[in-house]
Design a protein around this motif. Structure first.
Motif, PDB file in Angstrom:
ATOM      1  N   SER A  29      -8.959   1.624   2.176  1.00 41.88           N
ATOM      2  CA  SER A  29      -7.502   2.009   2.768  1.00 41.88           C
ATOM      3  C   SER A  29      -7.453   3.637   2.225  1.00 41.88           C
ATOM      4  CB  SER A  29      -6.282   1.256   2.316  1.00 41.88           C
ATOM      5  OG  SER A  29      -6.512   0.067   2.962  1.00 41.88           O
ATOM      6  N   ASN A  30      -6.512   4.443   2.915  1.00 44.87           N
ATOM      7  CA  ASN A  30      -6.128   5.800   2.344  1.00 44.87           C
ATOM      8  C   ASN A  30      -4.870   6.474   2.720  1.00 44.87           C
ATOM      9  OD1 ASN A  30      -8.823   6.928   1.735  1.00 44.87           O
ATOM     10  ND2 ASN A  30      -9.438   6.219   4.046  1.00 44.87           N
ATOM     11  N   ILE A  31      -4.471   7.102   1.751  1.00 46.91           N
ATOM     12  CA  ILE A  31      -3.242   8.070   1.934  1.00 46.91           C
ATOM     13  C   ILE A  31      -4.076   9.214   2.902  1.00 46.91           C
ATOM     14  CG2 ILE A  31      -4.004   9.776   0.098  1.00 46.91           C
ATOM     15  CD1 ILE A  31      -1.008   9.591  -0.832  1.00 46.91           C
ATOM     16  N   SER A  32      -3.321  10.179   3.318  1.00 45.34           N
ATOM     17  CA  SER A  32      -3.561  11.228   4.058  1.00 45.34           C
ATOM     18  C   SER A  32      -3.868  12.407   3.239  1.00 45.34           C
ATOM     19  CB  SER A  32      -2.787  11.286   5.471  1.00 45.34           C
ATOM     20  OG  SER A  32      -1.237  11.762   5.168  1.00 45.34           O
ATOM     21  N   PHE A  33      -4.955  13.195   3.595  1.00 44.52           N
ATOM     22  CA  PHE A  33      -5.261  14.538   2.942  1.00 44.52           C
ATOM     23  C   PHE A  33      -4.579  15.609   3.574  1.00 44.52           C
ATOM     24  CE2 PHE A  33      -8.960  11.704   1.621  1.00 44.52           C
ATOM     25  CZ  PHE A  33      -8.417  11.320   0.585  1.00 44.52           C
ATOM     26  N   GLU A  34      -4.471  16.712   3.127  1.00 47.22           N
ATOM     27  CA  GLU A  34      -4.717  17.841   3.731  1.00 47.22           C
ATOM     28  C   GLU A  34      -5.389  19.170   2.976  1.00 47.22           C
ATOM     29  OE1 GLU A  34      -0.539  19.636   3.826  1.00 47.22           O
ATOM     30  OE2 GLU A  34      -0.020  19.087   1.921  1.00 47.22           O
ATOM     31  N   THR A  35      -5.628  20.245   3.739  1.00 46.22           N
ATOM     32  CA  THR A  35      -6.426  21.243   3.052  1.00 46.22           C
ATOM     33  C   THR A  35      -5.321  22.339   2.772  1.00 46.22           C
ATOM     34  OG1 THR A  35      -8.367  20.573   4.063  1.00 46.22           O
ATOM     35  CG2 THR A  35      -7.986  22.833   3.208  1.00 46.22           C
ATOM     36  N   ARG A  36      -5.174  22.959   1.643  1.00 44.84           N
ATOM     37  CA  ARG A  36      -4.303  23.872   1.236  1.00 44.84           C
ATOM     38  C   ARG A  36      -5.272  25.156   0.897  1.00 44.84           C
ATOM     39  NH1 ARG A  36       0.504  21.582  -2.547  1.00 44.84           N
ATOM     40  NH2 ARG A  36       1.113  19.609  -1.410  1.00 44.84           N
ATOM     41  N   SER A  43     -13.257  -1.765   1.145  1.00 48.55           N
ATOM     42  CA  SER A  43     -12.004  -2.452   0.290  1.00 48.55           C
ATOM     43  C   SER A  43     -10.732  -2.260   1.060  1.00 48.55           C
ATOM     44  CB  SER A  43     -12.019  -1.702  -0.923  1.00 48.55           C
ATOM     45  OG  SER A  43     -10.852  -2.102  -1.825  1.00 48.55           O
ATOM     46  N   GLY A  44      -9.929  -3.433   0.853  1.00 47.01           N
ATOM     47  CA  GLY A  44      -8.421  -3.321   1.261  1.00 47.01           C
ATOM     48  C   GLY A  44      -7.750  -2.281   0.410  1.00 47.01           C
ATOM     49  N   GLY A  45      -8.272  -2.052  -0.734  1.00 46.09           N
ATOM     50  CA  GLY A  45      -7.603  -1.118  -1.422  1.00 46.09           C
ATOM     51  C   GLY A  45      -7.939   0.342  -1.314  1.00 46.09           C
ATOM     52  N   GLY A  46      -7.435   1.184  -2.326  1.00 41.45           N
ATOM     53  CA  GLY A  46      -7.651   2.343  -1.908  1.00 41.45           C
ATOM     54  C   GLY A  46      -9.140   2.981  -2.295  1.00 41.45           C
ATOM     55  N   MET A  47      -9.619   3.734  -0.996  1.00 39.80           N
ATOM     56  CA  MET A  47     -11.066   4.235  -1.218  1.00 39.80           C
ATOM     57  C   MET A  47     -11.141   5.175  -2.079  1.00 39.80           C
ATOM     58  SD  MET A  47     -12.499   6.988   1.872  1.00 39.80           S
ATOM     59  CE  MET A  47     -11.541   8.372   1.011  1.00 39.80           C
ATOM     60  N   SER A  48     -10.381   6.078  -2.566  1.00 41.06           N
ATOM     61  CA  SER A  48     -10.841   7.082  -3.619  1.00 41.06           C
ATOM     62  C   SER A  48     -10.964   6.433  -5.258  1.00 41.06           C
ATOM     63  CB  SER A  48      -9.873   8.366  -3.613  1.00 41.06           C
ATOM     64  OG  SER A  48      -9.412   8.915  -2.482  1.00 41.06           O
ATOM     65  N   PHE A  49      -9.693   5.524  -5.217  1.00 38.00           N
ATOM     66  CA  PHE A  49      -9.787   4.932  -6.684  1.00 38.00           C
ATOM     67  C   PHE A  49     -10.930   4.088  -6.999  1.00 38.00           C
ATOM     68  CE2 PHE A  49      -8.751   0.868  -8.882  1.00 38.00           C
ATOM     69  CZ  PHE A  49      -8.173   1.479 -10.149  1.00 38.00           C
ATOM     70  N   LEU A  56      -4.928   0.481   7.967  1.00 42.67           N
ATOM     71  CA  LEU A  56      -5.465  -0.112   6.373  1.00 42.67           C
ATOM     72  C   LEU A  56      -6.500  -0.694   6.747  1.00 42.67           C
ATOM     73  CD1 LEU A  56      -1.779  -0.851   5.056  1.00 42.67           C
ATOM     74  CD2 LEU A  56      -3.408   1.144   4.321  1.00 42.67           C
ATOM     75  N   ASP A  57      -7.495  -0.687   5.597  1.00 44.34           N
ATOM     76  CA  ASP A  57      -8.678  -1.212   5.872  1.00 44.34           C
ATOM     77  C   ASP A  57      -8.554  -2.928   5.166  1.00 44.34           C
ATOM     78  OD1 ASP A  57     -11.412  -0.615   6.356  1.00 44.34           O
ATOM     79  OD2 ASP A  57     -12.115  -1.192   4.223  1.00 44.34           O
ATOM     80  N   ASP A  58      -7.906  -3.361   6.212  1.00 45.08           N
ATOM     81  CA  ASP A  58      -7.754  -4.902   6.103  1.00 45.08           C
ATOM     82  C   ASP A  58      -7.608  -5.600   7.402  1.00 45.08           C
ATOM     83  OD1 ASP A  58      -6.732  -6.862   3.932  1.00 45.08           O
ATOM     84  OD2 ASP A  58      -5.124  -7.004   5.309  1.00 45.08           O
ATOM     85  N   GLY A  59      -8.051  -6.613   7.572  1.00 45.80           N
ATOM     86  CA  GLY A  59      -7.967  -7.605   8.676  1.00 45.80           C
ATOM     87  C   GLY A  59      -8.611  -6.894  10.047  1.00 45.80           C
ATOM     88  N   PRO A  60      -7.983  -6.741  10.978  1.00 44.74           N
ATOM     89  CA  PRO A  60      -8.396  -5.908  12.183  1.00 44.74           C
ATOM     90  C   PRO A  60      -8.761  -4.379  11.747  1.00 44.74           C
ATOM     91  CG  PRO A  60      -6.208  -6.564  12.490  1.00 44.74           C
ATOM     92  CD  PRO A  60      -6.570  -7.168  11.214  1.00 44.74           C
ATOM     93  N   MET A 101       0.859  -1.372   0.246  1.00 45.40           N
ATOM     94  CA  MET A 101      -0.036  -0.019  -0.214  1.00 45.40           C
ATOM     95  C   MET A 101       0.804   1.411   0.005  1.00 45.40           C
ATOM     96  SD  MET A 101      -2.911  -1.265  -0.306  1.00 45.40           S
ATOM     97  CE  MET A 101      -4.174  -0.005  -0.231  1.00 45.40           C
ATOM     98  N   LYS A 102       1.999   1.204   0.729  1.00 43.43           N
ATOM     99  CA  LYS A 102       2.817   2.251   0.434  1.00 43.43           C
ATOM    100  C   LYS A 102       3.339   2.730  -0.859  1.00 43.43           C
ATOM    101  CE  LYS A 102       7.189   3.878   2.697  1.00 43.43           C
ATOM    102  NZ  LYS A 102       6.965   5.110   1.911  1.00 43.43           N
ATOM    103  N   THR A 103       3.742   1.643  -1.573  1.00 42.43           N
ATOM    104  CA  THR A 103       4.127   1.981  -3.047  1.00 42.43           C
ATOM    105  C   THR A 103       2.937   2.330  -4.005  1.00 42.43           C
ATOM    106  OG1 THR A 103       5.340  -0.141  -2.942  1.00 42.43           O
ATOM    107  CG2 THR A 103       4.804   0.445  -5.283  1.00 42.43           C
ATOM    108  N   VAL A 104       1.736   1.834  -3.417  1.00 45.09           N
ATOM    109  CA  VAL A 104       0.342   2.144  -4.374  1.00 45.09           C
ATOM    110  C   VAL A 104       0.080   3.693  -3.775  1.00 45.09           C
ATOM    111  CG1 VAL A 104      -2.124   2.107  -4.480  1.00 45.09           C
ATOM    112  CG2 VAL A 104      -0.788  -0.011  -4.462  1.00 45.09           C
ATOM    113  N   PHE A 105       0.087   4.147  -2.732  1.00 45.85           N
ATOM    114  CA  PHE A 105      -0.247   5.470  -2.295  1.00 45.85           C
ATOM    115  C   PHE A 105       0.979   6.556  -2.750  1.00 45.85           C
ATOM    116  CE2 PHE A 105      -3.474   3.421   0.834  1.00 45.85           C
ATOM    117  CZ  PHE A 105      -4.687   3.731  -0.190  1.00 45.85           C
ATOM    118  N   ASP A 106       2.051   6.126  -2.337  1.00 44.20           N
ATOM    119  CA  ASP A 106       3.317   7.194  -2.506  1.00 44.20           C
ATOM    120  C   ASP A 106       3.141   7.524  -4.015  1.00 44.20           C
ATOM    121  OD1 ASP A 106       3.693   7.179   0.034  1.00 44.20           O
ATOM    122  OD2 ASP A 106       5.886   6.210  -0.159  1.00 44.20           O
TER     123      ASP A 106
END
Lengths: 273, 273
Positions: free
Chosen positions: B161-168, B136-142, B186-190, B75-80
């Motif tokens: 699962s999610n990357i973090s967001f910020e407001t600019r 989804s264990g995968g990305g929410m926004s996708f 992450l949205d997986d298992g526990p 997920m780090k690879t996915v989100f980064d």
């Protein structure tokens, strides 16, 4: 306007229900801190346990960001007081408080001190195909215990600030516990658009708030690409509620500059509660 | 059963749409990594950029937790790969991918490779007053870019699962950006019960999944205090889809012990897609 785009977001404290003399949840927290200090007097070394035990409201007034307090510090006090318990236990405790505790000035249950015209607005929007969400700077779970009863807003449409959760596996399956630690961002100011993205994934076309913590959310509605409405509730009726602009100065100024609608509780409402 | 309690939660990858030869989102990420490496060849020092550029699927297969990979690393690879861009830009990019990219074996758009009987189930539940959520264990926004189109599930009912967001803040108002950093859990298992609490605040009475990442969620449904249904989809139809139990062993065992319903794609379904 397609139904999918009809998203309305309402702040809670000071927009949907009373937030003076201090946030409702702070009265709940005071009870809890007092209980904790009774069980463990060593906690009285810490100022918030001491203040809660003595019933020193002034200490807690000072934490309010409207009065210049630090919102993050405030929320840490709020959330830490319920860390370590199961989420089910917390919900029962919050529900019990809201079913029994009364406002010091009005002598009514806090949950009955909702603003009648705002509740009417929520129902009107609901009747017209809107999905109505609450976005509270306060605790998400606390508000969820009564949102269905007092506003007809289902739990999954309540967004708010959060403690972090964890799942513990037991012989009877997974149980959610409340961990120490604030979830970043708190649902205030720039955190509101972040949590709107997380929980909804769409910009609201109607947003209502009453303080500088709502400024980003009110502006977000204007960026929906649709016809939109940003409503700022002004507390100016000391007779029926309270009159204060502290903590709302920036948003009042912004509303004037940008033509957002300012609702005067005194001039525009027939009835407050 | 009161309508407020009618909450159904469906896992997505491998439960609602195809997850082989690898997660759909990983194909999307490969495109992105390739683009990034074209713009900055120094990135080719890192194995995932190199593998994406060479079209080395084997490298990405190895990241799949079903095949023993580390979900967090994956997920780090996915989100980064999509950190630093605005959320609006990300959504456009994801939508474009899902409108054009085709599955290597079936030659169809990924978004058309949804399981027909599961989509029918979602519609049936919707017709019967259920609120149907995706977890989804995968990305929410996708997933949100197509959930309304392919399942009739609105964006606010997609958990993932999610990357973090910020407001600019900009001169035109608040804009949401994608920051580096996985949101915990992450949205997986526990993590699934935790995110269900965050997004819904109720236990599901129906849950469906296909892997060990769904075990906690399937068990949670049995704890709703209502009549409930836990459904485990088994991939055993190599002819029409794929046959694999890797990464689902624990949940298959648990289903047997606890009487959860196991759906055989081969025996129970007339049509897969």
């Amino acid at each position: 306007m397609p139904e999918t785009e009809r998203i309305a977001i309402l702040d809670n404290d000071g927009t949907m229900w009373v937030e003076k003399p201090m946030y409702v949840q702070l009265f709940f927290v005071m009870d809890r801190l007092k209980q904790m200090a009774e069980a463990d007097p060593a906690l009285l070394d810490q100022p918030h346990f001491k203040a809660a035990t003595k019933g020193d409201l002034t200490y807690f007034f000072g934490l309010d960001p409207h009065a210049g307090g630090d919102f993050k510090e405030l929320m840490k006090t709020v959330f830490d007081s319920h860390a370590g318990m199961s989420q089910d236990d917390f919900m029962l405790m919050a529900k019990e408080f809201l079913e029994t505790a009364k406002h010091p000035r009005f002598g009514m249950l806090y949950k009955d001190l909702t603003y009648k015209p705002m509740v009417e607005l929520a129902h009107y929007l609901d009747d017209n195909g809107f999905k109505v969400f609450l976005a509270s700077g306060g605790g998400m779970s606390f508000l969820r215990t009564v949102s269905e009863e007092i506003y007809n807003i289902p739990k999954e449409r309540v967004i708010g600030s959060n403690i972090s959760f964890e799942t513990r596996m037991t012989d009877e399956g997974p149980v959610i516990f409340r961990k120490k630690g604030l979830v970043d961002p708190l649902d205030d100011g720039p955190g509101k658009p972040v949590n709107i993205e997380l929980h909804i994934g769409r910009k609201p076309i109607l947003a209502a708030g009453n303080s500088d913590g709502d400024l980003h959310m009110l502006w977000l509605a204007r960026k929906s690409g649709q016809r939109s409405l940003s409503l700022l509730l002004r507390h100016d009726d000391a007779k029926h509620e309270y009159a204060y602009d502290e903590g709302s100065e920036k948003t009042l100024q912004m509303a004037k500059e940008r033509g957002w609608i300012v609702i005067s509780m005194k001039d525009d409402w027939k009835k407050v509660f």
